[in-house]
Write an enzyme that holds these catalytic residues in place. Structure first.
Site, short mmCIF file in Angstrom:
data_model
loop_
_atom_site.label_atom_id
_atom_site.label_comp_id
_atom_site.label_asym_id
_atom_site.label_seq_id
_atom_site.Cartn_x
_atom_site.Cartn_y
_atom_site.Cartn_z
N SER A 1 0.84 -1.20 0.00
CA SER A 1 0.00 0.00 0.00
C SER A 1 0.88 1.26 0.00
CB SER A 1 -0.95 -0.05 1.21
OG SER A 1 -1.93 0.95 1.13
N HIS B 1 -8.10 -4.83 -1.08
CA HIS B 1 -6.92 -4.17 -0.50
C HIS B 1 -6.48 -4.95 0.73
CE1 HIS B 1 -4.22 -0.79 -0.64
NE2 HIS B 1 -4.30 -0.70 0.68
#
Length: 270
Positions: A115, A205
């Site tokens: 990320s 995610h």
């Protein structure tokens, strides 16, 4: 901030893992357990923690953050302070410089990140003046606007362009859209860099063990000097050679290999 032992020369590699927003290095140490191949048996890992700073997209909340992010969903345009990114890059470069000064070969150095940490990993690889062993981006993004990045691209040395990159992204990622991964890979290939892209259709995610397994194979081939990233098996529903993932963004990493998630992404305000 940095949670690691002093550098030591040796035949093993050096791997830096960069965590996501709101996380910490120590919570990610379990990731090293997923790299059990011979090529990484003597590798030394570093899991630094980002400085604590206010994050604009989280209404100014202070948390571990490599650089400020202004809005979500996150794109390359969500980062507006280049100097902020460069300060974070310098943290990574200082760690690498220390290892090389202690006798480590730059080709044995790998920089991986998830990320926001993935964004920092690719920026660190691009701006390091020497060719490194490799860099891997998990659900990341370019921390600069690639559509107007001529000044950033000009800083990338010919040696840095030799560093191979693996970029893994989920097609169901709502926080950092998969298009950010595609655009990032396009930018890297435009520089003439070798970049493998793995897209998992239903992965959100989150970080799954099969992503780390693929990265281990990829990095092992580089470490062993094979140079070709041919990974054979293809599972049902796999896109561009990857196994199908599921999106479950809850909790932080544990010792289980059935599920691994690192990063406090639910801190993001919508």
């Amino acid at each position: 901030m940095e949670e690691e032992r002093p550098p030591a020369a040796g035949s093993g590699g050096f791997v830096v893992w960069l965590h996501g927003l709101g996380d910490c290095g120590r919570a990610n140490e379990v990731i090293a357990n997923h790299f059990s191949a011979a090529a990484f048996s003597d590798a030394r890992w570093a899991f630094p923690t980002a400085p604590t700073a206010p994050v604009t997209c989280n209404r100014g909340m202070r948390m571990p953050s490599w650089f400020d992010i202004h809005d979500t969903p996150i794109t390359s345009k969500s980062v507006r302070d280049e100097e902020d990114v460069l300060r974070a890059v310098q943290i990574v470069h200082t760690m690498i410089d220390r290892e090389i000064a202690a006798g480590k070969d730059p080709g044995d150095v790998f920089v991986f990140g998830l990320s926001q940490g993935g964004a920092l990993s690719i920026a660190s690889v691009l701006l390091y003046p020497k060719a490194l062993g490799g860099g891997a981006v998990f659900s990341g993004f370019l921390p600069f606007d690639s559509s107007s990045s001529s000044s950033f691209a000009a800083r990338v040395t010919d040696e840095a362009k030799k560093t191979p990159v693996l970029w893994i992204h989920g097609g169901a990622d709502s926080l950092i859209p998969v298009q950010e991964g595609r655009d990032g890979v396009k930018f890297l290939r435009g520089l003439g860099m070798s970049c493998e892209f793995k897209e998992y259709d239903r992965l959100g995610h989150t970080l799954e063990p099969y992503e780390l397994e693929h990265c281990e194979r990829w990095a092992s081939e580089i470490a062993l000097g094979e140079g070709k990233h041919e990974h054979g098996r293809q599972g049902p529903g796999e896109k561009k050679g990857g196994r199908q993932g599921t999106a479950t963004a809850t909790g932080t990493g544990t010792g289980s290999k059935s599920k691994l998630f690192c990063g406090v992404f639910n801190l993001f305000s919508k």
